[in-house]
Design a protein around this motif. Structure first.
Motif, PDB file in Angstrom:
ATOM      1  N   GLY A 190       0.815  -1.216   0.000  1.00  0.00           N
ATOM      2  CA  GLY A 190       0.000   0.000   0.000  1.00  0.00           C
ATOM      3  C   GLY A 190       0.842   1.257   0.000  1.00  0.00           C
ATOM      4  O   GLY A 190       2.070   1.194   0.002  1.00  0.00           O
ATOM      5  N   SER A 191       0.176   2.385  -0.031  1.00  0.00           N
ATOM      6  CA  SER A 191       0.879   3.662  -0.097  1.00  0.00           C
ATOM      7  C   SER A 191       0.302   4.640   0.903  1.00  0.00           C
ATOM      8  O   SER A 191      -0.856   4.539   1.291  1.00  0.00           O
ATOM      9  CB  SER A 191       0.735   4.290  -1.485  1.00  0.00           C
ATOM     10  N   VAL A 192       1.142   5.566   1.297  1.00  0.00           N
ATOM     11  CA  VAL A 192       0.698   6.677   2.145  1.00  0.00           C
ATOM     12  C   VAL A 192       1.090   7.967   1.444  1.00  0.00           C
ATOM     13  O   VAL A 192       2.247   8.153   1.086  1.00  0.00           O
ATOM     14  CB  VAL A 192       1.375   6.642   3.526  1.00  0.00           C
ATOM     15  N   PHE A 193       0.105   8.815   1.224  1.00  0.00           N
ATOM     16  CA  PHE A 193       0.386  10.149   0.707  1.00  0.00           C
ATOM     17  C   PHE A 193       0.241  11.112   1.873  1.00  0.00           C
ATOM     18  O   PHE A 193      -0.826  11.186   2.471  1.00  0.00           O
ATOM     19  CB  PHE A 193      -0.616  10.523  -0.386  1.00  0.00           C
ATOM     20  N   SER A 194       1.309  11.824   2.188  1.00  0.00           N
ATOM     21  CA  SER A 194       1.213  12.773   3.296  1.00  0.00           C
ATOM     22  C   SER A 194       1.294  14.186   2.776  1.00  0.00           C
ATOM     23  O   SER A 194       2.187  14.524   2.003  1.00  0.00           O
ATOM     24  CB  SER A 194       2.365  12.593   4.284  1.00  0.00           C
ATOM     25  N   ILE A 195       0.356  14.985   3.213  1.00  0.00           N
ATOM     26  CA  ILE A 195       0.381  16.407   2.882  1.00  0.00           C
ATOM     27  C   ILE A 195       0.782  17.139   4.142  1.00  0.00           C
ATOM     28  O   ILE A 195       0.214  16.890   5.207  1.00  0.00           O
ATOM     29  CB  ILE A 195      -0.998  16.902   2.427  1.00  0.00           C
ATOM     30  N   ARG A 196       1.759  17.998   4.010  1.00  0.00           N
ATOM     31  CA  ARG A 196       2.155  18.781   5.173  1.00  0.00           C
ATOM     32  C   ARG A 196       1.841  20.228   4.865  1.00  0.00           C
ATOM     33  O   ARG A 196       2.304  20.775   3.874  1.00  0.00           O
ATOM     34  CB  ARG A 196       3.646  18.619   5.417  1.00  0.00           C
ATOM     35  N   LEU A 197       1.021  20.829   5.696  1.00  0.00           N
ATOM     36  CA  LEU A 197       0.616  22.206   5.445  1.00  0.00           C
ATOM     37  C   LEU A 197       1.097  23.109   6.562  1.00  0.00           C
ATOM     38  O   LEU A 197       1.041  22.731   7.728  1.00  0.00           O
ATOM     39  CB  LEU A 197      -0.907  22.297   5.374  1.00  0.00           C
ATOM     40  N   PRO A 198       1.562  24.293   6.213  1.00  0.00           N
ATOM     41  CA  PRO A 198       1.930  25.215   7.284  1.00  0.00           C
ATOM     42  C   PRO A 198       0.662  25.765   7.925  1.00  0.00           C
ATOM     43  O   PRO A 198      -0.385  25.786   7.304  1.00  0.00           O
ATOM     44  CB  PRO A 198       2.683  26.313   6.540  1.00  0.00           C
TER      45      PRO A 198
END
Lengths: 928, 175
Positions: free
Chosen positions: A777-785
């Protein structure tokens, strides 16, 4: 263009009209242009009536030119009259407002409003708007419940859903929204009859319909389908109709591809001709959306369908013929004013046009490839839906009698008295009877149940009580015996009160024959409605313009600064009376609270976005035939409103990606890989390291490293021999147009989505990162300020400048010993810390700041971390820690490496906030 | 049909002078007098503490706190490649609003002293002198000659355009 010019232009048009007739196209075109010119002038001058007349005039000319006017000569005359009126208005002979326009211009006619709501006389408009404001929250809950039920037959959710529908029904009834009420009633019935999990589709459709309806009431928003069509869908009547239609048709539609008959050349001609008709139909339908009574447009659409039907019959294109036939029938009814081309009828006509386009597209493909024409499975359903709409199916149901909703907190007895069903005296009596019949759990029993006292101890206490009646209550004896604490007894007593059981007042009343059971039931229902009211009163009861909110927050910010300036002013340093100090403290506290509240105003939980994704996952799963379990974590994580709005799009793409490409196409494949048959997609939101993280994880196949590399080589993005780390390989999928999908589905595969994701996230100054394991599987991580929010920051001094480091990114700070610092070559320095070596940088060097501590061991090293990388930053001094409101440095100053934003310091100056991620990268580039 | 009444347009030079006529806020840099279109000027504030921002071109003095809003401040002397000069009590910041990529950006510009608001007539405006290559005359709209004084009318949008700031900041970051 001046008023004189316009007048002259009109004069010229009038002359032109006299000299010409309906067949003179160039002259008509000239007139058309003249209307446009004068109309533009009128719009600029703010003369709305003139502008409107010019618009209408131009439209009339258009009708003649396009041969759409039923009676061109009459229309032509009307144009002449209109120009005359316009001229009189221009010369001031006539007032624009009282001008009598020829009827063809359709000026002054009431704008048809699809949604006129008749509020019952007792309903206040304020109540109605308050009701509407609440509905988006209510509908979100609705959707949440429906999905929860589908997932796990959740009993609690089911009853909550029923309550919600019931409340909505009641409120809609009170407000005179009979459609909404009817639909809610029908769904209540259905919820009683069938297991709710089977109704998911219908209920979700209902939610969408309600959403649209409420939006339309609020103003704007597309028109929802008609309530009847919705009802039909809800009750599954559409399905029945479909099966009936199929039977009636005598099963002529053998679902097998058929070769094309007819002359290819003629077919080709028909394809292009039909395409023109359909495009025109689209445009006319759009006109009708705003002007449902426009007969010319209705006729034009009708003619389009009619032509297609005729030719399709000739060409033996049965599917096209039957669909066009039904659509034509529908439009015919509209023409005869038997049904309105609004709502469902409008939608279905659009559907028909779309389907015809599809069918024609297939004919075209079949023509070029020579393949047989495939059967369109969705067609019978569409045809039967059109039939259903055309027959104007209605569903009239008896409305149950309902009491007006009670006041919140009113008791059943009071309601009955208020409605005159029961005498107050009878109520008193009933309450007395109720008290007598009440039973309570005994304290001893409760304590034993809670395992705070053993049965033997309670027995002993009861013995004592029996023997010595003055010894007190059971609980007290137990406490004395040391078997339990006073606190536990108090808790038990509270429970005892709560467990009080007895017949309800209503029951007593009904039993005594004072009132009928039905009346009581209605009173109870009314009470429940009132009680549930506070629950339904969800968020956003007041809508405030976002600009005002920003201004408020700015002003609060200024006040905070002004306050701290006052508090820190040197005059206050000595000889402050305790009284003044106390008041200043108070002021300080209030200011801080105000600031926090102000900041909270713009923050909203990400819940609604996540709920949309839940729905999306479900729909996508249905479409692709995969079973997908959706989990969301951290729905209450708060983000700035603007960020919540903007994160929706990228999430949609990522969720699509996960469901469509991430998860295995078949359950067998999953089972073979040792996974549960149902796929899992998880959405998470949380705060970490001074940023907000949003992650989407699936347990599907994972990214295919080789496939991505092969594709990238094929497209020349990377060289043949480039050795890439996983991270860099995954980053390739964000390239525009990059897709390894072997076939493009209507969900995804064109390689556009991930590009959109990256752009949007970068627009929010965030980052996307991918972790993937093949087969797992995959993990997409979004990091937002955290834009526009408060952070805890450490204020440091470097030279004369002050910088703020987000506390969350700080691991520790130390005063280094010179023996711990080793210089590598002549640039890079390393700090040995707890047997690890960390790269050490002087902030002064990175930022070229003058007048700084020369030796490393004179300053302080702050160890900061970003994405697992730690570096040491050397500063001169740590000044303290404080809450910081992040302010943007403005358009011109964005994207400065290592600077995240600014903050107003207590002395009124601006302090710069370090962007730790950027700083680590900056340091790395210096390092290299 | 598109034929409309012909737009009456005078000579190019006088037309642009016509457009330029209006009120200008004049200020001094050294001995030279410049004018800024008054509509672009939001306010004039006294010199205040400016926070230097690293990795920006030299002419960007830094940022200031304008009543809770952080705005960048540009040193016009440095921008025009003039010698730096210690701030005096007459030094002040003109807060202007300039158009930049369809947005309005608020900025401060530091000048030696603010003089007056001048009404410049179309007849008093001459096109900017064509100076040799290498001279940055792009942001001069025209030369106003009022009462024996020459005022250089500045194009605020150009002088303070973001593109340039970003470009230069990018260049300096690469050093």
């Amino acid at each position: 263009m001046s008023a004189e010019d316009s007048a002259a232009r009109l004069e010229q048009l009038a002359e032109l009209l006299v000299m010409t007739d309906v067949t003179d196209m160039p002259a008509l075109a000239e007139v058309h242009g003249g209307f446009e010119d004068v109309g533009r002038w009128a719009t600029e001058e703010g003369r709305a009536e003139v502008a409107e007349a010019c618009d209408a005039g131009a439209n009339l000319v258009e009708q003649i030119i396009l041969d759409e006017a039923d009676d061109p000569v009459a229309v032509f005359a009307a144009i002449g009259t209109a120009i005359g009126v316009l001229q009189r208005i221009m010369t001031g002979e006539q007032d624009a407002k009282s001008a009598e326009w020829p009827p063809e211009l359709k000026i002054g006619a009431e704008a048809p409003s699809a949604f006129t709501i008749q509020l019952p006389p007792h309903v206040d408009e304020a109540i109605f708007s308050e009701f509407l404001a609440r509905q988006s929250g209510v509908l979100e809950q609705f959707e949440g419940f429906v999905l929860a039920i589908e997932r796990a037959e959740d009993e609690a959710a089911l009853s909550a859903l029923k309550r919600l529908v019931h409340t909505l029904k009641g409120e809609a009834g009170m407000l005179g929204l009979s459609d909404v009420e009817r639909l809610c009633h029908a769904s209540e019935d259905m919820l009683g009859e069938k297991p709710a999990s089977e109704l998911t589709d219908a209920l979700l459709a209902l939610k969408d319909w309600l959403n649209k309806t409420f939006d339309a009431y609020v103003g704007g928003g597309p028109s929802p389908g008609s309530a009847d069509a919705m009802l039909a869908q809800l009750c599954g009547e559409a399905a029945e109709a479909a099966s009936q239609a199929a039977e009636a048709a005598g099963a002529p539609s053998v679902p097998e591809p058929r070769p094309l008959e007819g002359d290819p050349e003629l077919l080709q001609e028909f394809v292009s001709e039909a395409g023109e008709h359909l495009d025109a139909a689209d445009i006319h339908l759009l006109t009708l959306e705003t002007d449902p009574k426009n007969e010319d447009a209705i006729n034009a659409v009708f003619r389009g369908f009619h032509t297609i039907k005729g030719v399709a019959g000739f060409m033996a294109l049965e599917e096209v013929q039957s669909l066009a036939h039904e659509a034509e029938n529908l439009l015919d009814k509209v023409r005869k004013n038997e049904i309105d081309l609004a709502d469902a009828a409008m939608d279905i006509t659009f559907d028909a046009v779309d389907m015809l386009k599809q069918l024609m597209g297939r004919v075209n493909t079949a023509l070029t490839t020579g393949d047989p024409l495939p059967f369109e499975p969705a067609l019978p359903d569409l045809v039967s839906r059109i039939k259903a709409v055309a027959s104007g199916q209605m569903d009239v149901r008896q409305e149950p009698f309902e009491l007006p909703p009670a006041q919140p907190g009113q008791r059943v007895g009071e309601i009955l008295v208020a409605t005159g069903n029961v005498e107050p005296v009878a109520l008193e009596e009933a309450l007395g009877t109720q008290a007598e019949l009440s039973t309570k759990d005994r304290v001893g029993e409760i304590l034993v149940r809670d395992k705070t006292a053993s049965p033997r101890q309670v027995d002993a206490a009861l013995d004592v009580q029996r023997q010595e009646p003055e010894a007190g209550k059971t609980g007290e004896i137990l406490v004395e015996m040391g078997a339990t604490s006073a606190q536990e007894v108090a808790d038990a007593l509270k429970q005892q009160e709560a467990s009080k059981q007895g017949p309800k007042v209503g029951e007593v009343l009904a039993r005594s024959g004072e009132v009928s059971a039905k009346d009581v039931a209605q009173a109870v229902r009314s009470q429940q409605k009132a009680q549930r009211r506070p629950i339904v009163q969800v968020r956003e009861p007041v809508k405030v313009d976002a600009n005002r909110l920003d201004m408020l927050i700015d002003t609060i910010g200024e006040m905070v600064i002004a306050e701290s300036m006052v508090v820190q002013s040197p005059e206050l340093e000595d000889n402050v009376s305790t009284e003044l100090a106390r008041r200043i403290n108070q002021l300080d506290k209030i200011t801080r609270e105000l600031q926090e509240m102000g900041m909270g105003l713009r923050m909203v939980p990400i819940r609604s976005t996540f709920q949309k994704m839940a729905r999306l996952v479900r729909d996508l799963g249905k479409k692709s035939g995969k079973r997908v379990g959706f989990v969301s974590v951290g729905e209450e994580t708060e983000l700035d409103k603007s960020v919540v709005d903007k994160i929706g799009d990228p999430l949609v793409h990522m969720v699509r990606n996960s469901v469509d490409h991430g998860l295995e196409p078949t359950e067998e494949e999953r089972v073979a890989a040792g996974k549960p048959p149902v796929g899992r997609v998880e959405l998470r939101a949380f705060h970490k390291g001074g940023s907000i993280h949003v992650e989407i994880e699936d347990d599907g196949r994972g990214l295919d490293r080789e496939a991505i590399l092969a594709k990238a080589r094929e497209r020349g993005i990377i060289g043949d021999d480039d050795a890439l780390a996983d991270r860099d390989v995954w980053a390739l999928i964000f390239e525009p147009g990059f897709s390894t999908a072997k076939k493009v589905t209507d969900v995804s595969g064109r390689g556009v989505g991930m590009d959109v994701v990256r752009r949007n996230i970068e627009g929010l100054r965030g980052q996307v990162e991918i972790k993937s394991h093949k087969g797992k599987g995959s993990v997409f991580s979004i990091r937002l300020p955290l834009t526009l929010s408060i952070i805890d920051g450490m204020v440091v001094r470097v030279g004369e400048d002050r910088y703020i480091i987000p506390t969350l990114s700080i691991i520790m700070s130390i005063r280094p010993d010179s023996k711990d610092i080793s210089t590598v070559v002549n640039r890079g320095a390393m700090l040995s810390l707890q047997e690890r070596l960390l790269p050490l940088f002087r902030l002064a060097d990175l930022f070229t700041i003058r007048g700084v501590a020369k030796e490393a061991d004179e300053g302080i090293v702050v160890i900061i971390e970003d994405e697992g990388r730690q570096i040491g930053i050397l500063v001169d001094q740590i000044l303290g820690q404080q809450q910081i409101v992040i302010k943007s440095l403005g358009e011109t100053m964005q994207g400065i490496a290592g600077i995240a934003g600014g903050a107003i310091m207590p002395d009124g100056n601006v302090g710069l906030i370090l962007d730790v991620g950027g700083l680590v990268k900056l340091a790395a580039s210096v390092d290299a | 049909m598109t034929q409309g009444p012909a737009q009456t347009d005078g000579g190019a030079a006088s037309g642009s002078a016509q457009k330029l006529a209006g009120k200008y806020l004049t200020f001094k840099l050294g001995d030279e007098v410049y004018g800024l279109e008054i509509l672009k000027v939001q306010e004039i504030i006294g010199m205040m503490n400016v926070t230097a921002v690293p990795k920006t071109p030299e002419f960007v003095r830094g940022v200031i706190n304008l009543r809770g809003k952080v705005i960048p401040v540009i040193d016009l002397r440095l921008k025009f490649q003039m010698e730096t000069k210690e701030d005096t009590e007459r030094t002040c910041i003109i807060v202007v609003q300039v158009a930049c990529e369809e947005q309005t950006v608020t900025m401060g510009i530091i000048v030696d002293e603010v003089s007056e608001v001048l009404d410049v007539d179309a007849s008093q405006i001459e096109p900017p002198p064509a100076m040799g290559a290498g001279t940055d005359s792009d942001f001069i709209l025209g030369m106003g000659k009022v009462a024996n004084k020459v005022v250089m009318l500045l194009d605020a949008d150009r002088v303070l355009s973001t593109g340039e700031v970003a470009e230069v900041s990018g260049a300096s970051a690469g050093e």
